[in-house]
Design an enzyme around this catalytic site. Structure first.
Site, PDB file in Angstrom:
ATOM      1  N   TYR B 209       0.816  -1.224   0.000  1.00  9.84           N
ATOM      2  CA  TYR B 209       0.000   0.000   0.000  1.00  9.84           C
ATOM      3  C   TYR B 209       0.842   1.262   0.000  1.00  9.84           C
ATOM      4  CZ  TYR B 209       0.435  -0.875   5.102  1.00  9.84           C
ATOM      5  OH  TYR B 209       0.890  -1.157   6.361  1.00  9.84           O
ATOM      6  N   LYS B 210       2.160   1.117   0.035  1.00 13.38           N
ATOM      7  CA  LYS B 210       3.028   2.287   0.006  1.00 13.38           C
ATOM      8  C   LYS B 210       3.424   2.567  -1.455  1.00 13.38           C
ATOM      9  CE  LYS B 210       4.735   1.158   4.643  1.00 13.38           C
ATOM     10  NZ  LYS B 210       4.182   2.311   5.378  1.00 13.38           N
TER      11      LYS B 210
END
Lengths: 397, 397
Positions: B209-210
C-alpha cells in the site's frame, strides 16, 4: 415481519440462475458497488492518507464488528474484523490455550472444516508444550470432554452435512470440565439465530463471504467473551492490536478488549464492501430468517425425495438439527452438479459424493427451490449428467 | 527511458495537493476503479462461485506475486500475496527459526518497524524454546551476527530516517555465521531497485500500500528463496496453502514452493485492485526510478537546507545510503505538518519530532518538490504552524 421480497431486491442476481451456493459465496449486494466506488474515489483517491481520520478508517474494523455482533448475540465492542478465518482460528485457539496452560488436549471433531484442524495441528506443534489435537466423531464430542481438555474447538454447522451442534450444551459441558470453547461460525453466522452470550462461548470466529455476502475472500471476524477479552494474550501481536499503534513503542501493549485481536493494517476496501453488504441485515429478524430457511430446505427435501430416487439425504432430517444447507449423496456427484450448473442451478460438491445446496431466504424464493428440485429430477431421470464434459474437473467446485 | 509524465497520468491526484506521503499510502491508480467495478459486477456478481475458475481467482495470489517478484529481483513462482505484512513477518520468521532449531537468537535493530519486533517477541515466546529477540542499533547489526544467531530480521529502509541497509553485505555476513535472513521490504519495494536473488535473501516480505499503490490495507507479499521453499514449514497451515485444498483431507500437506505461504481464502477484490495498480510498473525501469528518486530527494534537501534553518536533516546525507524518503526533525513536527497539510503539502510525522517526506517519481515532479520546500520555508519563517488547531492530535498521522 421480515420482507424477503425487499431483501431480495438488495442483491444482484444474474438472469437464469437459481443460486443455491450462498453458503459458499454469497451474491453481490447492489450497495457494495456504490460503496466500493466511493471508498476508492472519494476516500482513498481524494483524501489519500487523511482518510484514516476523515473517513474513520481506523474504527472501521470495530464498526463492522459491532454489526456482526448483533447477528451472533455478542455485545457491542466484543467483535473485531480483518484477516481470514484461518488466522482468526489460530488467534482464538492460541489465546484459549494460553488460558489453560496446564492442560494438553484440543478436542475437535471430524465434522470440523479441515483448515481449522490444519491450523490446530501446526499451532499445537509449534507451541512445544506436549499438546495433542484429538479428533472424534461429532456425536462423541460431549463424552470426550474431560479434565485433560484445554479447548473444545468446533464448527457449529458441518460444512458437508449441515449438521448443527448444540453450542450451549457443549459449551456448558466444556465449562463443567474446566475447558474453554472456540466456536467456528462460518456456516452459521447469517444462517440461523446465534446467541454466543447465552451459550457462554469463550471465543467465536467466522467468515463473512458466505451468508453475510461480503465478497470473495472477505475479512473474517472474531468474538472474545468479555471475561477473557482483557486477559487474552495475542500470539499475532501486530501493531493495529497495540494499545497505541502510532506511538511506535518498542514493546507490545495489547489494546483493551477484543481490539487486541487486530493484527496488521485493516483491509479498508474489503471492509467497506462488507459494511455495505451488512446493510441487508438491518431489515432482518433472525427468527423469521430461520423459519424461512426451514421452509425452503424442507420444501427442497420433500421435492427431491419425491422425484429423485437416485440420491440419498446426507443431512439430518430434523430441520432443527441442521444449519441452512441440505446435502444429498450421489456416486457421481461431481458430474451431476456440473449438469445442474449448466442448467442454471448452482450448488456445489464436496468429495467424494456430496451434492450441497444452501438456502438463503434473503434472496431465494420457494418457487426457485421447487424449480431447482425439478431440474435435478430431470437431470437424474434422463441421465443428462453422464456426458464426458461434466466429468471434467475444474480447480474449485 | 521511463516516461514519468506517462506514469503520472495513471494516477488520480487531487487538485491542490502535493503528495509526499506515497511512502505511507500510495495514491489511487485510475485503473483500479474500473478493475474494482469489474471484479464486483462481472466476476463476483455475474459469475458467482464459478468465478473461482472462470475468472482465475485461484491463481490470482501467484499472478500478482509474479509481478512483484520482478520488482524485487525474485524469480517467477517465488512470491505469493495475501494477508497483511505482520502476518507475513510471522510466517517468515517462524519458518526461518524452524530451519535453525539449534540456535536461539533473533537479531534485529532499533530501526525496524515496531510491528516486526512485536510479532517477533510474541512468536519467540510462544515457541517455548528459549529464544531471544536481540535488538541492537542499526550500525551494530553486522558486528552482532555470531553463531548464536538463528535469524537476522531487518527492515531494509528505516521508516523514520530512510536509512538503507546493505542487504547483500548483511546477508552474506549472516550466512557466513550460519544464520538466515528475513528482510522486510515495506519501505523499499517500489522505492528502489532490489535484487533478493543476488543478495541471497532467504525470506523477504513487504506491504503493497506504500510505493506499490495497492490501496489502504492492501495484501502483503512474501518471497521464499527457492532453496528453502520446499522445506519451509508453515506455522499458519491454512487450507489455501495445502497441496490440495479442495480434497478436504484430514492432514495438512504443504503445497510445493511458496504457495504453502498462502493461508486462508485470498482477498479477491483487494488483490484485483493491487493487480491493476501494478500495471504502472510495466512501464518503469527501476534504475530510472532510482535516479529520479534521488534527483527529487536531493532537490528537496537542497531547498529545505537553504531556506529552513529551523529543521535538521535526520536522513543520511548520502543518497545511496537512503531509501526514497527524507526526514527532518523539528521540535513541533506535528504542528508543522498540520500547517503543511492545510497548505496542500501532505507528508507525515513520526514521534517524537520527525517530519517525513516520501519521493515517488511515478507521479511526483521536481516542480512540486521545489514548491513543497518553499511552502515549508514560508510556514516556518512566519510561524504559521503555531496555531492551536495545528497542535490538536488526530488518531493517525
Amino acid at each position: 415481519m421480515t420482507d424477503f421480497a425487499a431483501t431480495r431486491a438488495l442483491f444482484h442476481l444474474p438472469e437464469g440462475v437459481i443460486y443455491l451456493d450462498g453458503n459458499s459465496l454469497g451474491p453481490l449486494p447492489v450497495a457494495a458497488e456504490a460503496r466500493a466506488a466511493q471508498v476508492l474515489r472519494k476516500e482513498w483517491g481524494d483524501r489519500l492518507i487523511r482518510a484514516w481520520n476523515d473517513a474513520d478508517w481506523t474504527t472501521l474494523p470495530a464498526r463492522v464488528g459491532d454489526r456482526i455482533a448483533r447477528l451472533i448475540g455478542a455485545p457491542a465492542g466484543s467483535v473485531t474484523t480483518g484477516d481470514t478465518l484461518s488466522i482468526k482460528v489460530f488467534q482464538a485457539l492460541a489465546a484459549a490455550l494460553a488460558l489453560r496452560p496446564e492442560r494438553r488436549i484440543v478436542l475437535s471433531d471430524t465434522g470440523n472444516f479441515p483448515t481449522d484442524l490444519y491450523i490446530a495441528d501446526a499451532l499445537t506443534q509449534a507451541l512445544n508444550r506436549n499438546l495433542e489435537v484429538k479428533v472424534v466423531a461429532p456425536e462423541q464430542v460431549a463424552n470426550a470432554i474431560d479434565d485433560s481438555v484445554a479447548v473444545v474447538m468446533l464448527t457449529q454447522v458441518d460444512y458437508r452435512t449441515g449438521r448443527l451442534h448444540d453450542m450451549a450444551a457443549l459449551t456448558a459441558r466444556a465449562h463443567a470440565a474446566g475447558a474453554l470453547t472456540v466456536w467456528d461460525l462460518a456456516h452459521s453466522a447469517g444462517a440461523l439465530p446465534i446467541d454466543v452470550t447465552a451459550a457462554r462461548a469463550d471465543f467465536a470466529v467466522g467468515c463473512t463471504y458466505k451468508y453475510l455476502n461480503g465478497g470473495p475472500g472477505a475479512p473474517a471476524f472474531i468474538h472474545v467473551a468479555p471475561e477473557h477479552a482483557d486477559v487474552a494474550q495475542p500470539i499475532l501481536a501486530g501493531w493495529f492490536g497495540h494499545d497505541a499503534p502510532f506511538a511506535f513503542e518498542r514493546g507490545y501493549r495489547p489494546a483493551p478488549g477484543v481490539e487486541r485481536m487486530r493484527v496488521g493494517t485493516p483491509p479498508i476496501v474489503a471492509l467497506s464492501i462488507l459494511d455495505a453488504a451488512l446493510d441487508a441485515w438491518d431489515h432482518v429478524d433472525m427468527a423469521d430468517l430461520r423459519a424461512a430457511s426451514i421452509r425452503l430446505s424442507e420444501r427442497f427435501i420433500r421435492e427431491v425425495e419425491a422425484h429423485c430416487p437416485q440420491v440419498t439425504l446426507a443431512s439430518p432430517r430434523d430441520p432443527h438439527a441442521r444449519g441452512s444447507q441440505v446435502s444429498f449423496t450421489h456416486p457421481h456427484a461431481y458430474a451431476v452438479m456440473q449438469a445442474l450448473i449448466a442448467r442454471g442451478v448452482i450448488g456445489d460438491v464436496r468429495a467424494p459424493d456430496v451434492l450441497r445446496f444452501g438456502f438463503t431466504p434473503l434472496y431465494l424464493t420457494e418457487d426457485e427451490v421447487a424449480q431447482a428440485a425439478a431440474i435435478l429430477a430431470d437431470i437424474l431421470a434422463t441421465g443428462e449428467w453422464d456426458q464426458p464434459h461434466f466429468h471434467q474437473r475444474a480447480n474449485v467446485t
